[in-house]
Design a protein around this motif. Structure first.
Motif, PDB file in Angstrom:
ATOM      1  N   ILE A 110       0.276 -67.985 -91.020  1.00 13.28           N
ATOM      2  CA  ILE A 110       1.723 -68.431 -91.206  1.00 13.28           C
ATOM      3  C   ILE A 110       1.643 -69.515 -90.383  1.00 13.28           C
ATOM      4  N   ALA A 111       1.784 -70.324 -90.952  1.00 11.13           N
ATOM      5  CA  ALA A 111       2.435 -71.922 -90.180  1.00 11.13           C
ATOM      6  C   ALA A 111       3.766 -72.156 -90.284  1.00 11.13           C
ATOM      7  N   ALA A 112       4.813 -72.645 -89.358  1.00 15.91           N
ATOM      8  CA  ALA A 112       5.637 -73.546 -88.755  1.00 15.91           C
ATOM      9  C   ALA A 112       6.242 -74.499 -88.236  1.00 15.91           C
ATOM     10  N   THR A 113       7.176 -74.478 -88.903  1.00 14.26           N
ATOM     11  CA  THR A 113       7.870 -75.822 -87.727  1.00 14.26           C
ATOM     12  C   THR A 113       9.070 -75.984 -87.753  1.00 14.26           C
ATOM     13  N   ASP A 114      10.037 -76.728 -86.879  1.00 13.50           N
ATOM     14  CA  ASP A 114      10.878 -76.406 -86.345  1.00 13.50           C
ATOM     15  C   ASP A 114      12.117 -77.210 -87.760  1.00 13.50           C
ATOM     16  N   ALA A 115      12.830 -76.000 -87.989  1.00 14.33           N
ATOM     17  CA  ALA A 115      13.342 -76.584 -88.893  1.00 14.33           C
ATOM     18  C   ALA A 115      15.067 -76.732 -87.943  1.00 14.33           C
ATOM     19  N   ARG A 116      15.499 -76.992 -86.782  1.00 16.01           N
ATOM     20  CA  ARG A 116      16.184 -77.041 -86.232  1.00 16.01           C
ATOM     21  C   ARG A 116      17.462 -75.857 -86.526  1.00 16.01           C
ATOM     22  N   ARG A 117      18.789 -75.454 -86.747  1.00 14.73           N
ATOM     23  CA  ARG A 117      19.469 -74.937 -86.427  1.00 14.73           C
ATOM     24  C   ARG A 117      19.236 -73.072 -85.851  1.00 14.73           C
ATOM     25  N   LYS A 118      18.280 -73.409 -85.481  1.00 13.18           N
ATOM     26  CA  LYS A 118      17.882 -71.788 -84.724  1.00 13.18           C
ATOM     27  C   LYS A 118      16.663 -71.972 -85.948  1.00 13.18           C
ATOM     28  N   GLU A 119      16.458 -71.843 -87.081  1.00 16.00           N
ATOM     29  CA  GLU A 119      15.693 -72.063 -87.559  1.00 16.00           C
ATOM     30  C   GLU A 119      14.619 -72.352 -87.802  1.00 16.00           C
ATOM     31  N   VAL A 120      13.471 -71.664 -88.173  1.00 16.77           N
ATOM     32  CA  VAL A 120      11.873 -72.716 -88.829  1.00 16.77           C
ATOM     33  C   VAL A 120      11.620 -72.601 -90.256  1.00 16.77           C
ATOM     34  N   PHE A 121      11.033 -74.117 -91.102  1.00 13.10           N
ATOM     35  CA  PHE A 121      10.812 -73.921 -91.858  1.00 13.10           C
ATOM     36  C   PHE A 121       8.911 -73.219 -91.854  1.00 13.10           C
ATOM     37  N   TRP A 122       8.484 -72.295 -93.116  1.00 17.13           N
ATOM     38  CA  TRP A 122       7.383 -71.608 -93.151  1.00 17.13           C
ATOM     39  C   TRP A 122       6.615 -71.377 -94.169  1.00 17.13           C
ATOM     40  N   ALA A 123       5.039 -71.332 -93.896  1.00 14.24           N
ATOM     41  CA  ALA A 123       4.900 -70.313 -95.581  1.00 14.24           C
ATOM     42  C   ALA A 123       3.793 -69.914 -95.098  1.00 14.24           C
ATOM     43  N   ARG A 124       3.028 -69.174 -95.443  1.00 14.12           N
ATOM     44  CA  ARG A 124       2.062 -67.928 -95.766  1.00 14.12           C
ATOM     45  C   ARG A 124       0.849 -68.680 -96.325  1.00 14.12           C
ATOM     46  N   TYR A 125      -0.308 -68.453 -95.714  1.00 18.19           N
ATOM     47  CA  TYR A 125      -1.646 -69.232 -95.762  1.00 18.19           C
ATOM     48  C   TYR A 125      -2.751 -68.049 -95.795  1.00 18.19           C
ATOM     49  N   ALA A 126      -3.800 -67.765 -96.542  1.00 18.88           N
ATOM     50  CA  ALA A 126      -5.300 -66.835 -96.965  1.00 18.88           C
ATOM     51  C   ALA A 126      -5.991 -67.887 -95.653  1.00 18.88           C
ATOM     52  N   ASP A 127      -6.004 -69.176 -96.037  1.00 20.18           N
ATOM     53  CA  ASP A 127      -7.308 -69.078 -94.864  1.00 20.18           C
ATOM     54  C   ASP A 127      -6.430 -71.396 -94.965  1.00 20.18           C
ATOM     55  N   LEU A 128      -7.107 -71.683 -94.177  1.00 20.75           N
ATOM     56  CA  LEU A 128      -6.792 -72.952 -94.070  1.00 20.75           C
ATOM     57  C   LEU A 128      -6.454 -73.588 -95.331  1.00 20.75           C
ATOM     58  N   ARG A 129      -7.150 -73.736 -96.465  1.00 21.77           N
ATOM     59  CA  ARG A 129      -6.861 -74.497 -97.961  1.00 21.77           C
ATOM     60  C   ARG A 129      -6.123 -73.632 -98.889  1.00 21.77           C
ATOM     61  N   THR A 130      -5.380 -72.598 -98.473  1.00 22.70           N
ATOM     62  CA  THR A 130      -4.838 -71.260 -99.687  1.00 22.70           C
ATOM     63  C   THR A 130      -3.741 -71.457 -98.546  1.00 22.70           C
ATOM     64  N   ARG A 131      -2.065 -72.020 -99.403  1.00 19.75           N
ATOM     65  CA  ARG A 131      -0.790 -71.230 -99.264  1.00 19.75           C
ATOM     66  C   ARG A 131      -1.286 -70.579-100.215  1.00 19.75           C
TER      67      ARG A 131
END
Length: 229
Positions: A110-131
């Protein structure tokens, strides 16, 4: 091919040039409050380091988020403006895809960035190229991260909730990875999205509503005005 890529969807103001085979130049400054001030000089710096000019650029790529509204629009509007001026195509690539690509991971994560407001933006990946899922915005405790590494600055902020991480994975989506991913997709004939923002929230600034009606004292008590006899 000469791809100019940059991202302003996170605190990293980052730009890079890629010639279709390798990154020629890359520069990043971490400053969440100066996206508009720093992006143009950063682009100029990577062009100078690569001994190139804007007229040499054949495609412009911007990270399309998700990210805070103000920072995100700096990069996307710059991409559209440069592409129009140069007469070259402009593309948008999910910022989390660039973060994932830069991780080098070949297993699910899972890749995650700071979304502020005590939340994160995130997405799940099978590998480095495949969301395979996302992007989403959630509280860290609600991210289904059991059994997989979680990479990115969003995860680093909430290490007590998201304890797993990929070894040596970058905290931010650096432009070198963004440019390399875009160049790879272009070379393979994979369609890229237009430079449009991925917004997962409404902007903080809203248009004010209509002013409230001011009632006369009698009306506020539920009484009606009567004409004198």
């Amino acid at each position: 091919m000469l791809v100019l890529a940059f991202d302003t969807a996170t605190p990293a103001v980052t730009a890079a040039l890629h010639d279709g085979e390798r990154v020629l130049a890359e520069h990043t400054t971490i400053d969440a409050r100066r996206h508009g001030e720093l992006l143009a000089p950063t682009v100029e710096l990577v062009l100078a380091e690569a001994r190139a000019t804007l007229r040499d650029v054949t495609a412009v790529v911007a990270g399309s988020g998700p990210g805070p509204y103000t920072g995100l629009r700096v990069g996307l509007m710059t991409a559209q403006g440069l592409a129009t001026t140069l007469g070259v195509p402009a593309y948008g690539v999910c910022t989390l895809d660039a973060l994932a690509y830069g991780s080098g991971l070949g297993e699910p994560f899972i890749a995650a960035t700071d979304a502020r407001r005590k939340e994160v933006f995130w997405a799940r990946y099978a590998d480095l190229r495949t969301r395979v899922e996302g992007p989403f915005v959630d509280r860290p405790a609600d991210v289904p991260a059991e059994g997989v590494p979680v990479i990115g600055a969003g995860a680093d902020l909430y290490r007590d909730v998201l304890p797993a991480r990929g070894a040596e994975a970058p905290p931010y989506p650096y432009a070198g990875a963004l440019a390399a991913l875009a160049a790879e997709r272009l070379a393979a004939g994979v369609p890229l999205d237009p430079p449009r923002p991925i917004y997962l929230r409404r902007p903080d600034a809203v248009v004010p509503g209509a002013p409230k009606k001011v009632l006369a004292p009698a009306e506020t008590r539920g009484e009606s005005k009567r004409e004198p006899a």
